[in-house]
Design a protein around this motif. Structure first.
Motif, short mmCIF file in Angstrom:
data_model
loop_
_atom_site.label_atom_id
_atom_site.label_comp_id
_atom_site.label_asym_id
_atom_site.label_seq_id
_atom_site.Cartn_x
_atom_site.Cartn_y
_atom_site.Cartn_z
N ALA A 34 28.98 22.20 68.42
CA ALA A 34 29.81 21.43 69.35
C ALA A 34 31.29 21.78 69.20
O ALA A 34 32.12 21.31 69.97
CB ALA A 34 29.61 19.93 69.12
N GLY A 35 31.62 22.60 68.21
CA GLY A 35 33.01 23.03 68.01
C GLY A 35 33.85 22.03 67.25
O GLY A 35 35.07 22.12 67.24
N ARG A 36 33.22 21.07 66.58
CA ARG A 36 33.96 20.04 65.87
C ARG A 36 34.16 20.36 64.39
O ARG A 36 34.79 19.58 63.68
CB ARG A 36 33.24 18.70 66.01
CG ARG A 36 33.23 18.23 67.45
CD ARG A 36 32.55 16.91 67.71
NE ARG A 36 32.19 16.14 66.56
CZ ARG A 36 31.06 15.46 66.45
NH1 ARG A 36 30.18 15.48 67.41
NH2 ARG A 36 30.80 14.75 65.38
N PHE A 37 33.64 21.48 63.93
CA PHE A 37 33.80 21.88 62.54
C PHE A 37 34.05 23.39 62.50
O PHE A 37 33.12 24.18 62.47
CB PHE A 37 32.55 21.53 61.71
CG PHE A 37 32.77 21.69 60.24
CD1 PHE A 37 33.36 20.69 59.50
CD2 PHE A 37 32.38 22.84 59.58
CE1 PHE A 37 33.56 20.83 58.14
CE2 PHE A 37 32.58 23.00 58.23
CZ PHE A 37 33.16 21.98 57.50
N PRO A 38 35.34 23.80 62.52
CA PRO A 38 35.63 25.24 62.53
C PRO A 38 35.37 25.91 61.19
O PRO A 38 35.63 25.35 60.13
CB PRO A 38 37.12 25.30 62.90
CG PRO A 38 37.67 23.96 62.59
CD PRO A 38 36.54 22.98 62.64
N VAL A 39 34.84 27.12 61.27
CA VAL A 39 34.65 27.98 60.11
C VAL A 39 35.31 29.30 60.47
O VAL A 39 34.87 29.99 61.39
CB VAL A 39 33.15 28.19 59.79
CG1 VAL A 39 32.97 29.15 58.64
CG2 VAL A 39 32.47 26.86 59.50
N VAL A 40 36.39 29.64 59.76
CA VAL A 40 37.17 30.82 60.10
C VAL A 40 37.33 31.73 58.89
O VAL A 40 37.29 31.28 57.75
CB VAL A 40 38.57 30.43 60.66
CG1 VAL A 40 38.44 29.66 61.95
CG2 VAL A 40 39.36 29.61 59.65
#
Length: 140
Positions: A34-40
């Motif tokens: 859902a894009g609520r936890f970014p992993v970069v």
């Protein structure tokens, strides 16, 4: 004889544990997709300031999704809002199997009152539950 009779309890516990793990993994997967936890892979998330570093999180497994979402789940359990500096490693064994290792740094962002998604996901869920309860109490 005892070994033969005692095996069912062990199998039941193992099946129960796998069901809990799969439920947790599916929740983490939903939040990530859902894009609520970014992993970069970078050391910062664009537009967000890091307020607190919670530490290194890692997970290993024979399935890449198991390792990735296991790592993200561990970060969420610490109260993280993102993972920065993400990296992964794959080890190839002579028998043809692969072993995945995923790791990164769990972080929390500075609080922004204008952004309702600025709270950690666990707190967001807690506040939504409280709002729903208070709405139910107003109806009654």
């Amino acid at each position: 004889m005892f070994f033969l009779l005692g095996g069912q309890e062990k199998k039941a516990r193992k099946a129960e544990k796998q069901a809990r793990v799969s439920d947790a993994t599916s929740r983490v997967r939903e939040v990530f997709l859902a894009g609520r936890f970014p992993v970069v892979t970078t050391h910062q998330v664009e537009g967000r300031r890091i307020a607190k570093v919670l530490g290194l999180v890692c997970c290993r497994g024979f399935d890449s999704e198991e390792a990735f979402f296991g790592m993200a789940g561990r970060a969420m359990n610490k109260g993280a809002q993102a993972i920065v500096g993400y990296s992964e490693n794959v080890a190839f064994h002579p028998d043809g199997s692969k072993y995945f290792s995923c790791f990164g740094t769990a972080v929390m962002f500075e609080y922004d009152p204008a952004d309702p998604e600025a709270l950690p996901i666990m707190l967001q869920q807690k506040f939504r539950a409280q709002e729903q309860l208070s709405a139910l109490n107003e109806v009654i």
